[in-house]
Design a protein around this motif. Structure first.
Motif, PDB file in Angstrom:
ATOM      1  N   GLU B  52      16.575   7.982 -25.697  1.00 32.40           N
ATOM      2  CA  GLU B  52      16.219   8.316 -27.078  1.00 32.40           C
ATOM      3  C   GLU B  52      17.367   9.048 -27.760  1.00 32.40           C
ATOM      4  O   GLU B  52      17.690   8.793 -28.923  1.00 32.40           O
ATOM      5  CB  GLU B  52      14.940   9.156 -27.142  1.00 32.40           C
ATOM      6  N   TYR B  55      20.096   6.583 -28.547  1.00 34.31           N
ATOM      7  CA  TYR B  55      19.676   5.756 -29.676  1.00 34.31           C
ATOM      8  C   TYR B  55      19.823   6.534 -30.986  1.00 34.31           C
ATOM      9  O   TYR B  55      20.344   6.024 -31.983  1.00 34.31           O
ATOM     10  CB  TYR B  55      18.220   5.329 -29.467  1.00 34.31           C
ATOM     11  N   ALA B  56      19.367   7.783 -30.953  1.00 36.79           N
ATOM     12  CA  ALA B  56      19.464   8.645 -32.149  1.00 36.79           C
ATOM     13  C   ALA B  56      20.926   8.842 -32.534  1.00 36.79           C
ATOM     14  O   ALA B  56      21.297   8.789 -33.708  1.00 36.79           O
ATOM     15  CB  ALA B  56      18.795   9.991 -31.873  1.00 36.79           C
ATOM     16  N   VAL B  59      22.001   5.859 -34.385  1.00 36.66           N
ATOM     17  CA  VAL B  59      21.493   5.859 -35.761  1.00 36.66           C
ATOM     18  C   VAL B  59      22.326   6.817 -36.624  1.00 36.66           C
ATOM     19  O   VAL B  59      22.588   6.557 -37.792  1.00 36.66           O
ATOM     20  CB  VAL B  59      19.999   6.276 -35.787  1.00 36.66           C
ATOM     21  N   VAL B  89      11.800   2.383 -20.547  1.00 38.05           N
ATOM     22  CA  VAL B  89      12.314   2.972 -21.784  1.00 38.05           C
ATOM     23  C   VAL B  89      11.887   2.172 -23.013  1.00 38.05           C
ATOM     24  O   VAL B  89      11.379   1.056 -22.907  1.00 38.05           O
ATOM     25  CB  VAL B  89      13.853   3.144 -21.735  1.00 38.05           C
ATOM     26  N   ASN B  90      12.109   2.748 -24.165  1.00 34.15           N
ATOM     27  CA  ASN B  90      11.701   2.150 -25.433  1.00 34.15           C
ATOM     28  C   ASN B  90      12.428   0.812 -25.685  1.00 34.15           C
ATOM     29  O   ASN B  90      13.656   0.778 -25.715  1.00 34.15           O
ATOM     30  CB  ASN B  90      12.040   3.136 -26.555  1.00 34.15           C
ATOM     31  N   PRO B  91      11.662  -0.273 -25.875  1.00 34.40           N
ATOM     32  CA  PRO B  91      12.300  -1.581 -26.079  1.00 34.40           C
ATOM     33  C   PRO B  91      13.253  -1.608 -27.281  1.00 34.40           C
ATOM     34  O   PRO B  91      14.144  -2.448 -27.341  1.00 34.40           O
ATOM     35  CB  PRO B  91      11.123  -2.524 -26.343  1.00 34.40           C
ATOM     36  N   MET B  92      13.054  -0.688 -28.249  1.00 35.59           N
ATOM     37  CA  MET B  92      13.956  -0.645 -29.393  1.00 35.59           C
ATOM     38  C   MET B  92      15.393  -0.426 -28.972  1.00 35.59           C
ATOM     39  O   MET B  92      16.325  -0.832 -29.665  1.00 35.59           O
ATOM     40  CB  MET B  92      13.589   0.507 -30.335  1.00 35.59           C
ATOM     41  N   PHE B 258      21.429  14.299 -30.199  1.00 35.25           N
ATOM     42  CA  PHE B 258      20.734  14.033 -31.449  1.00 35.25           C
ATOM     43  C   PHE B 258      21.682  14.426 -32.573  1.00 35.25           C
ATOM     44  O   PHE B 258      22.265  15.509 -32.542  1.00 35.25           O
ATOM     45  CB  PHE B 258      19.438  14.839 -31.527  1.00 35.25           C
TER      46      PHE B 258
END
Lengths: 279, 279
Positions: B52, B55-56, B59, B89-92, B258
């Motif tokens: 996460e 990923y953050a 972004v 984990v998150n598929p995104m 983050f």
């Protein structure tokens, strides 16, 4: 009397056909968090089994796929749905695509251009986090879409989705329906929690300030384009449960099948014994 | 004395540097299935949290990503690893790509062409189920690769992976190491279980009949191309545990962060209160 086949119970309850359900409601679903979480657990097994069969069918030459289209206001839970529902199945069979504000390069193409590039392959479950519907919503609310252009886009999108159906892709369009009060809470949470701040975008407030216009634009979309589901999304546990069930009902109706082998099983078993390993 | 930082304990144990570990062994890991499954559960939380953050970071404009390359003989568990480890984990944040026998269209391009198209975006964990290494393995074992061409491909691949590193992608190359005895069992299982037959391919026996040649080709690859990990894979529970730990150690070392908000949090909080919802 035999029990009625309820293979479309959740779809029937959530299919848009007039006024939307209350965002805080839980139609035909568990009405308590604990029950919904337990339900989601069992949904995971069913969803995985169906997805594996669809995937196998694709490997065997089948062309069918499913495309879940997620739309909703900011914080309505598109990302959370992907994580909690698609997270239940094998990543090999999932294709996720998010459509943000089009880039300058994308804007030079037809708005369906970037959409087509992200369609699921046979056997896959595709997930669109926002979609071609943003190309009606955003310009419409901004007042940049003429009536004629809007009608043209409706026609194009309807034709595009018919083309997908023809190609073997079952499209499941879901509007995650939250209340403005719930959105306020979630936006605040994103701002006050340091590890959530990356999810916040000042532009979210612009969309929020046009809440009614967005709801009206959605209502028009529901009327003018092929079938939608509206999932009450103030309760995350209901939202996850409901989207999982919508996918399960859709996949179950497709009855995906493990392909018959295109080889002679007995001959291969016999050969297998004979293939020594030189080592 | 302070405990040594063990942030590379599994990587150190599994890094290829000579003879491979026994396929049935469980270096530095749990030696029993139940313990490994419990370990994988806890790994899921750590892996999700790290992912996460990565990923953050993406972004927020970060460019880093991770690419897991899975290689191994048929039935070594590439697909199972994807399902059980990446499924945590998150598929995104996951981008999965399988590289099968190149199509006629793909063969007209350089072999890295189709590989480049599937690289992870910033913030993602990419997973290659087979990879550009097949373009050395298969022609080599088939006797179709001259020594000069082999050396050229090693140089190209080494340059390609250096380019990935330069672009912010950390490549984690894993060889799933099974024994020929275990493969025999798994191939048999695929043939006798109707719902597994779609995973079987008569061509698997050709590769099996060249077992030693493949092992030799792999050994040469480990020597001539950047760092590999060999994961003993006769025990699926160890394999899953080990790959999860390799990813966790890799991500933890990257220390994904983050992103700091690029907006004024207090100003947004104040604005949020003022943005009424016309409805």
């Amino acid at each position: 009397m035999a029990k009625k086949d309820d293979g479309s119970r959740v779809r029937d309850a959530l299919r848009v056909g007039g006024a939307l359900p209350d965002p805080g409601s839980a139609p035909v679903g568990p009405d308590k968090k604990a029950k919904a979480l337990a339900g989601l657990d069992s949904a995971g097994e069913r969803l995985s089994a169906l997805q594996e069969a669809l995937y196998a069918e694709g490997v065997g030459g089948g062309r069918r796929s499913v495309l879940l289209v997620l739309q909703g206001m900011d914080t309505s839970g598109k990302g959370g749905t992907v994580s909690h529902v698609l997270g239940l199945v094998n990543p090999m069979g999932v294709r996720y695509a998010a459509f943000k504000k089009p880039t300058a390069a994308e804007q030079r193409h037809h708005y369906l251009w970037r959409i087509r590039k992200q369609l699921p392959a046979p056997g896959q479950i595709g997930v669109f986090d926002r979609s071609h519907y943003e190309d009606i919503l955003v310009p419409r609310v901004s007042g940049l879409l003429t009536g004629a252009e809007r009608r043209r886009r409706y026609a194009e999108i309807t034709a595009f989705e018919a083309e997908l159906a023809e190609a073997g892709t079952t499209v499941v369009k879901v509007f995650l329906h939250i209340s403005p009060e719930e959105q306020l809470k979630r936006l605040k949470a994103r701002l006050v929690t340091p590890e959530k701040r990356w999810k916040y975008n000042p532009g979210d407030l612009d969309a929020r300030s046009h809440w009614a216009a967005y709801q009206k634009a959605y209502a028009d979309i529901f009327e003018k384009t092929p079938q939608w589901y509206a999932v009450p999304a103030d309760h995350k546990w209901y939202r996850n449960w409901a989207v999982a069930e919508l996918l399960i009902e859709t996949l179950a109706e497709l009855k995906p099948e493990f392909p018959a082998p295109d080889y002679d099983v007995d001959a291969e078993l016999a050969k297998l014994k004979g293939v020594g390993v030189r080592s």
